[in-house]
Design an enzyme around this catalytic site. Structure first.
Site, short mmCIF file in Angstrom:
data_model
loop_
_atom_site.label_atom_id
_atom_site.label_comp_id
_atom_site.label_asym_id
_atom_site.label_seq_id
_atom_site.Cartn_x
_atom_site.Cartn_y
_atom_site.Cartn_z
CG ASP A 74 -2.08 0.96 1.09
OD1 ASP A 74 -2.37 1.39 -0.03
OD2 ASP A 74 -2.69 1.29 2.14
CD1 TRP A 119 7.44 6.47 -2.57
CD2 TRP A 119 6.92 6.94 -4.70
NE1 TRP A 119 8.61 6.53 -3.29
CE2 TRP A 119 8.32 6.82 -4.60
CE3 TRP A 119 6.35 7.24 -5.94
CZ2 TRP A 119 9.17 6.97 -5.69
CZ3 TRP A 119 7.20 7.40 -7.04
CH2 TRP A 119 8.59 7.26 -6.91
NE ARG A 127 -4.38 6.94 -6.93
CZ ARG A 127 -4.23 6.56 -5.65
NH1 ARG A 127 -3.99 7.46 -4.72
NH2 ARG A 127 -4.32 5.30 -5.32
CG HIS A 160 -0.13 2.29 -9.28
ND1 HIS A 160 -0.34 1.95 -7.97
CD2 HIS A 160 -1.24 2.99 -9.67
CE1 HIS A 160 -1.52 2.41 -7.58
NE2 HIS A 160 -2.08 3.05 -8.59
CB SER A 180 -8.76 -5.26 -3.29
OG SER A 180 -9.31 -3.97 -3.49
CG ASN A 229 -7.81 -1.93 -5.30
OD1 ASN A 229 -6.92 -2.75 -5.11
ND2 ASN A 229 -8.07 -0.96 -4.42
CD1 TRP A 230 -13.00 -4.98 -9.38
CD2 TRP A 230 -12.27 -4.17 -11.35
NE1 TRP A 230 -12.37 -6.01 -10.05
CE2 TRP A 230 -11.92 -5.54 -11.26
CE3 TRP A 230 -11.92 -3.45 -12.49
CZ2 TRP A 230 -11.23 -6.20 -12.28
CZ3 TRP A 230 -11.24 -4.12 -13.50
CH2 TRP A 230 -10.89 -5.47 -13.39
NE ARG A 248 -2.86 -1.32 4.55
CZ ARG A 248 -4.10 -1.39 4.13
NH1 ARG A 248 -4.90 -2.30 4.61
NH2 ARG A 248 -4.56 -0.56 3.22
#
Ligand code: IPE
Ligand code: IPE
Ligand code: MG
Length: 253
Positions: free
Chosen positions: A34, A39, A47, A51, A79, A82-83, A201
């Site tokens: 996560d 970041w 974003r 990734h 997840s 996450n959609w 995590r």
């Protein structure tokens, strides 16, 4: 413990490694990767740049986990929830996944790692599924670390799928024996895989976010403020060191 080529002599990694007891390594480490978006935000980047940077961490953690001799590494990559994200972000995540597998498969295979995707894989794009199928086929006879990548995964969805499968089996084959914990464990996506000993995590969030709900009943939880794109083998070693200081009582004394 000492490992050839794992860390430069005299480095922080090398001194951490020396403090680790090789006989008490966690067999299975699961990671909620996560903090990619934060970041990137900190650097005023989009974003998706987070990734992309996160892939470097995946490479380092997969390689170092295998070198350390972990039996299983499970990474939460996408997840069911996450959609809800913007379509463009989801598309980029799927492309990065394909790119990662295409780029890393040869090395994963060479390192004797067995690749497995867990989750509602049937709902992913055919272009993603074919890359996953290929990676699973090529690495299926490997005997080293199992790399589980959780994709379109949710712990509750897994339980629903598992119970529906058990219900179908029961209807077809009749009632054989009562349902017990072993039957459920052996019917999950992670059938045959020991439960995680250590759940990491990144990025400081103190929640499970629907990950491996059944399997983490007695996992040791380690939360680090480090964002996933900054997480490297040094952080993994720190997590394992802390894990080795925990007293796992399983309800006993
Ligand atoms: C983790 O980073 C990657 C996925 C969930 C796919 P995030 O994208 O959740 O980053 P934050 O939590 O918003 O910083
Ligand atoms: C969990 O992270 C899912 C993955 C790492 C793939 P999220 O960023 O989706 O979780 P929440 O929304 O903070 O709970
Ligand atoms: Mg997040």
């Amino acid at each position: 413990m000492e490992l050839d080529g794992f860390a430069k002599p005299g480095s922080q990694e090398s001194s951490l490694l020396k403090r680790i007891d090789k006989d008490r390594l966690p067999k299975h480490v699961a990671v909620i990767m996560d903090g990619n978006g934060r970041w990137a935000g900190k650097r005023k980047l989009p974003r998706v740049a987070g990734h992309r940077a996160g892939i470097e961490s995946v490479q380092d953690i997969v390689e170092s986990s295998a070198q350390l001799g972990l039996e299983v590494l499970t990474l939460f990559a996408f997840s069911v929830e996450n959609w809800k994200r913007p379509h463009k972000e989801v598309r980029t995540l799927m492309s990065l996944l394909k790119e990662f597998i295409r780029r890393e498969l040869a090395k994963v295979h060479k390192n004797n790692i067995r690749f497995q995707a867990i989750g509602r894989i049937q709902e992913l794009d055919e272009s993603v599924r074919s890359v996953l199928r290929n990676a699973m086929r090529i690495t299926k006879a490997n005997t080293g670390m199992l790399l589980n990548v959780a994709l379109n995964y949710s712990g509750r969805a897994e339980l629903v799928d598992t119970f529906n499968q058990l219900y179908r089996d029961l209807k077809q084959n009749g009632h054989k024996s009562p349902i017990d914990e072993d039957l459920i464990s052996n019917s999950l996506y992670t059938s045959g895989v020991p439960d995680p000993d250590l759940l990491i995590r990144t990025s400081g969030e103190m929640r499970i976010s629907n990950f491996l709900l059944w399997q983490i009943a007695y996992s040791e939880i380690y939360v680090t403020p480090t964002f996933w794109p900054d997480f490297r083998r040094r952080h993994l070693l720190e997590a394992i060191l802390e894990y080795q200081q925990r007293d796992r009582r399983y309800g006993g004394i």
